[in-house]
Design an enzyme around this catalytic site. Structure first.
Site, PDB file in Angstrom:
ATOM      1  N   ALA A  91     -14.405  -4.573 -17.799  1.00  0.00           N
ATOM      2  CA  ALA A  91     -13.493  -3.727 -18.577  1.00  0.00           C
ATOM      3  C   ALA A  91     -12.345  -4.553 -19.133  1.00  0.00           C
ATOM      4  O   ALA A  91     -11.964  -4.416 -20.300  1.00  0.00           O
ATOM      5  CB  ALA A  91     -12.966  -2.585 -17.713  1.00  0.00           C
ATOM      6  N   ASP A  92     -11.778  -5.423 -18.310  1.00  0.00           N
ATOM      7  CA  ASP A  92     -10.722  -6.311 -18.786  1.00  0.00           C
ATOM      8  C   ASP A  92     -11.242  -7.261 -19.864  1.00  0.00           C
ATOM      9  O   ASP A  92     -10.604  -7.460 -20.908  1.00  0.00           O
ATOM     10  CB  ASP A  92     -10.161  -7.146 -17.629  1.00  0.00           C
ATOM     11  N   LEU A  93     -12.379  -7.872 -19.610  1.00  0.00           N
ATOM     12  CA  LEU A  93     -12.913  -8.857 -20.548  1.00  0.00           C
ATOM     13  C   LEU A  93     -13.313  -8.203 -21.865  1.00  0.00           C
ATOM     14  O   LEU A  93     -13.115  -8.774 -22.942  1.00  0.00           O
ATOM     15  CB  LEU A  93     -14.108  -9.580 -19.915  1.00  0.00           C
ATOM     16  N   GLY A 138     -10.151  -7.440 -23.782  1.00  0.00           N
ATOM     17  CA  GLY A 138      -9.627  -8.673 -24.354  1.00  0.00           C
ATOM     18  C   GLY A 138     -10.417  -9.119 -25.574  1.00  0.00           C
ATOM     19  O   GLY A 138      -9.841  -9.594 -26.562  1.00  0.00           O
TER      20      GLY A 138
END
Length: 392
Positions: free
Chosen positions: A169-171, A174
């Site tokens: 989710a973070d990647l 980003g």
């Protein structure tokens, strides 16, 4: 030349989604200035073990912060806020992942900064976006994976939901942040104006749903947890062989016939298996037949057979395995750079190979405050004023 040469990025972000975005903007040529709070810096500097080098650098921090100059500013102080305004006045892009309303409280919101610099592109990455009922909730990768439906689709059929093994989710947020910045830079060529970009972890998880969303929209049978198996394509999953596991991906009828041939199974034209839809309907009995053959040979032997027949198959590598593969070096997927606290920094490579304007790494992740004096001097601060910042 690199594609973002001359672009200035002011990076107020921390943890992973924002830093991952700005790391690769820097790889594309942007001059990225990372702003960290005094004392502890980016939270990920303390996210370990593992820590490496004489200065105990956290591997987590190192993974997303190369190609940046690092400075220390207290954004809760008037002096720190004024420094951000001065830096933003000459920046092209500002990236941050504070909870909604935080920068506005400090007088550093988009409305305030764009009044000084109308060409400024402001990227905000949050858990749930700037609008909606979840706006003020804290957002983390695990929360987005859970709420975004990813965990419900991950894991074995008879097991509990599972998160993906990497912080996807973070990647993903980003990565969409990078796309948004490039989109806004192109738009600025046409309009002369910057803009505000609202990216959330939850929004970007939904962008991954593809056919899973389609099943919901058209009220079709819903995808479910199936381990490594595919809901629509059979055979397309991991199979146990004599000494380990292989994945096999049979994505066409031509491949299906070739696969049956190398396995010595005369079932390619059987009504139960002749089409993908038929195979999906008889998945369990087909897998029982395939498994009985596949378990008779080790992985290396099967891979030679499958490669010779152009059957899509692969071992299930560990992370160690893939970086030990000569492919990783050949594709420049391992980056080494000098680092002042650990000798040599090692990180992952840029995945797009451009013929004319390739991205390239330029510097290892900075030590906390390593470039504070340099950056503030460029912003017009006097030596005496800079000394005040350094003394805190």
């Amino acid at each position: 030349m690199r594609p973002l040469d001359g672009v200035k990025v002011l990076d107020l972000s921390r943890i992973l989604a924002g830093p991952y975005c700005t790391q690769y903007l820097g790889e594309m040529g942007a001059d990225v200035v990372k702003v960290e709070p005094p004392g502890h810096g980016d939270d990920t500097r303390n996210w370990g073990p593992p820590f490496v080098g004489e200065t105990d650098e956290a591997v987590y921090y190192l993974a997303a912060n190369r190609n940046k100059r690092g400075i220390v500013l207290d954004l809760k102080s008037e002096r720190g806020q004024e420094a951000v305004r001065r830096l933003a006045a000459s920046a092209d892009v500002l990236v941050e992942n504070f909870r909604p309303g935080t920068l506005e409280k400090w007088g550093l919101g988009y409305e305030s900064l764009s009044a000084v610099n109308p060409r400024l592109i402001h990227l905000s990455i949050t858990g749930f976006g700037q609008t909606g009922p979840y706006r003020d909730r804290p957002g983390y990768d695990l929360v987005a994976q859970a709420m975004g439906g990813v965990m419900d689709l991950t894991g074995e059929a008879d097991g509990p939901p599972a998160k993906v093994g990497l912080p996807v989710a973070d990647l993903n947020a980003g990565t969409w942040g990078i796309i948004g910045v490039l989109m806004a830079l192109q738009a600025r060529h046409l309009t002369g104006r910057g803009q505000y970009l609202d990216v959330s972890l939850l929004d970007t998880q939904l962008a991954w749903h593809v056919y899973a969303a389609g099943a919901t929209f058209y009220d079709a049978p819903r995808p479910r947890r199936m381990g490594s198996a595919h809901p629509s394509i059979v055979p397309y999953q991991a199979y146990q062989v004599a000494d380990s596991w292989l994945i096999i991906a049979i994505g066409s009828e031509k491949l299906w016939r070739a696969f049956c041939g190398v396995l010595g199974l005369g079932i390619a034209e059987e009504p139960r298996f002749v089409t993908n839809a038929a195979r999906a309907a008889h998945r369990d009995e087909l897998n029982a037949m395939l498994s009985a053959v596949l378990v008779t040979k080790p992985a290396d032997e099967w891979m030679k057979i499958f490669d010779a027949a152009s059957i899509p198959a692969a071992p299930i590598n560990t992370v160690d395995d893939i970086y030990a593969d000569p492919w990783a070096a050949e594709r420049e997927q391992i980056v080494r750079l000098p680092h002042p606290g650990m000798g040599t920094y090692v990180g992952t490579g840029f995945p797009v190979k451009a013929s004319d304007t390739p991205a390239r790494p330029t510097s290892a992740p900075p030590l906390l405050g390593q470039h504070t004096a340099e950056v503030l001097a460029e912003a017009g601060y006097t030596a005496e004023e800079i000394a005040g910042f350094l003394e805190g």
